[in-house]
Scaffold this motif. Sequence first.
Motif, mmCIF file in Angstrom:
data_model
loop_
_atom_site.group_PDB
_atom_site.id
_atom_site.type_symbol
_atom_site.label_atom_id
_atom_site.label_comp_id
_atom_site.label_asym_id
_atom_site.label_seq_id
_atom_site.Cartn_x
_atom_site.Cartn_y
_atom_site.Cartn_z
ATOM 1 N N VAL A 190 0.840 -1.194 0.000
ATOM 2 C CA VAL A 190 0.000 0.000 0.000
ATOM 3 C C VAL A 190 0.876 1.245 0.000
ATOM 4 O O VAL A 190 1.836 1.351 0.771
ATOM 5 N N GLY A 191 0.568 2.163 -0.877
ATOM 6 C CA GLY A 191 1.206 3.475 -0.890
ATOM 7 C C GLY A 191 0.130 4.535 -0.908
ATOM 8 O O GLY A 191 -0.992 4.286 -1.360
ATOM 9 N N ARG A 192 0.435 5.704 -0.422
ATOM 10 C CA ARG A 192 -0.572 6.769 -0.343
ATOM 11 C C ARG A 192 0.011 8.089 -0.819
ATOM 12 O O ARG A 192 1.176 8.375 -0.595
ATOM 13 N N HIS A 193 -0.842 8.878 -1.459
ATOM 14 C CA HIS A 193 -0.445 10.225 -1.843
ATOM 15 C C HIS A 193 -1.677 11.115 -1.922
ATOM 16 O O HIS A 193 -2.804 10.638 -2.049
ATOM 17 N N SER A 194 -1.463 12.401 -1.836
ATOM 18 C CA SER A 194 -2.566 13.366 -1.877
ATOM 19 C C SER A 194 -3.003 13.597 -3.327
ATOM 20 O O SER A 194 -2.185 13.575 -4.248
ATOM 21 N N ARG A 195 -4.288 13.823 -3.490
ATOM 22 C CA ARG A 195 -4.831 14.141 -4.819
ATOM 23 C C ARG A 195 -5.379 15.560 -4.786
ATOM 24 O O ARG A 195 -6.113 15.936 -3.863
ATOM 25 N N PHE A 196 -5.022 16.319 -5.817
ATOM 26 C CA PHE A 196 -5.451 17.712 -5.892
ATOM 27 C C PHE A 196 -6.256 17.947 -7.175
ATOM 28 O O PHE A 196 -6.009 17.314 -8.205
ATOM 29 N N ALA A 233 -8.153 17.386 -2.625
ATOM 30 C CA ALA A 233 -9.402 16.631 -2.778
ATOM 31 C C ALA A 233 -9.505 15.527 -1.744
ATOM 32 O O ALA A 233 -10.452 15.467 -0.973
ATOM 33 N N ASP A 234 -8.528 14.632 -1.712
ATOM 34 C CA ASP A 234 -8.527 13.550 -0.741
ATOM 35 C C ASP A 234 -7.176 12.849 -0.787
ATOM 36 O O ASP A 234 -6.266 13.278 -1.491
ATOM 37 N N VAL A 235 -7.075 11.786 -0.016
ATOM 38 C CA VAL A 235 -5.869 10.970 -0.015
ATOM 39 C C VAL A 235 -6.154 9.703 -0.814
ATOM 40 O O VAL A 235 -7.166 9.038 -0.599
ATOM 41 N N VAL A 236 -5.279 9.405 -1.738
ATOM 42 C CA VAL A 236 -5.466 8.265 -2.634
ATOM 43 C C VAL A 236 -4.548 7.130 -2.214
ATOM 44 O O VAL A 236 -3.392 7.349 -1.850
ATOM 45 N N GLU A 237 -5.076 5.926 -2.265
ATOM 46 C CA GLU A 237 -4.332 4.720 -1.899
ATOM 47 C C GLU A 237 -3.932 3.949 -3.144
ATOM 48 O O GLU A 237 -4.751 3.724 -4.041
ATOM 49 N N GLY A 272 5.435 -16.458 -16.011
ATOM 50 C CA GLY A 272 6.182 -15.954 -14.860
ATOM 51 C C GLY A 272 5.502 -14.736 -14.294
ATOM 52 O O GLY A 272 4.513 -14.248 -14.830
ATOM 53 N N GLY A 273 5.992 -14.220 -13.186
ATOM 54 C CA GLY A 273 5.378 -13.078 -12.530
ATOM 55 C C GLY A 273 5.707 -11.788 -13.236
ATOM 56 O O GLY A 273 6.814 -11.582 -13.719
ATOM 57 N N THR A 274 4.755 -10.901 -13.328
ATOM 58 C CA THR A 274 4.950 -9.569 -13.881
ATOM 59 C C THR A 274 4.305 -8.560 -12.974
ATOM 60 O O THR A 274 3.318 -8.844 -12.303
ATOM 61 N N ALA A 275 4.853 -7.382 -12.961
ATOM 62 C CA ALA A 275 4.295 -6.328 -12.113
ATOM 63 C C ALA A 275 3.001 -5.809 -12.707
ATOM 64 O O ALA A 275 2.791 -5.842 -13.920
ATOM 65 N N VAL A 276 2.106 -5.338 -11.857
ATOM 66 C CA VAL A 276 0.859 -4.738 -12.309
ATOM 67 C C VAL A 276 0.790 -3.330 -11.768
ATOM 68 O O VAL A 276 1.427 -2.992 -10.785
ATOM 69 N N ARG A 277 0.007 -2.512 -12.429
ATOM 70 C CA ARG A 277 -0.147 -1.149 -11.976
ATOM 71 C C ARG A 277 -0.926 -1.109 -10.675
ATOM 72 O O ARG A 277 -1.830 -1.917 -10.456
ATOM 73 N N PRO A 278 -0.596 -0.163 -9.817
ATOM 74 C CA PRO A 278 -1.318 -0.059 -8.548
ATOM 75 C C PRO A 278 -2.796 0.217 -8.769
ATOM 76 O O PRO A 278 -3.198 0.814 -9.760
#
Length: 212
Positions: A51-57, A63-67, A196-202
């Motif tokens: 989990v990562g978090r950042h502010s959304r404007f 506006a809010d905090v996005v996860e 095999g494993g690949t990364a996915v977008r958050p």
Amino acid sequence: MSNLHPFPASPASSPSLPLPFDPAMAPALRSRMLREALPDPLRQLLDRGQVGRHSRFTDDGFADVVEDWTPPAGVTPRHAALARRALAEIDQAILAPAPANHLLGRVLALLSHFPAKATTPEVEQLLAMDWADDLGEFPSWAIDQAARVWRRTRKWRPSIAEIRALCEEACAAERALAERLRAIAIAGERTAETGGGTAVRPVLASTLRRMR
């Protein structure tokens, strides 16, 4: 006004798992029961996700905090199948859009508590179509809850945006869980495609109403 907006009906077939859900329960307890009913492999992946978090404007400022939620490594095609099965039930039995009759009936009843100046039948028809279009994505229970909260806490006539915000808050936890399951399914399906494993977008969801 029942034919103003084409909403899909709830499926006639019984749930596949089934997952427990009672919209009358406290949100935290409701979310915990829903998550605990998932198969163990899915719960383990949900617990291990990052989990990562950042502010959304917006143009109006904060506006809010996005996860940002990303599935852990090691998601398999079997995980994907389990996630798709649970996701289908959540989408169909819990988050399915409200039928038009229910939506418009609830909106008209709510607005009747806050009389406004008389409008022509043509304008009333257009207003009803706007409400149906702008709330059509939400399930019946979320619309009911939003109307209940407004009746009990406000003294003025609501706007569509205000009721939308309450609807989003009502089903935020269920939507967040659905998005995480969707991310798991995508990760597992990519594993099957690539071997095999690949990364996915958050996955993005509001942390103001995040899953616990």
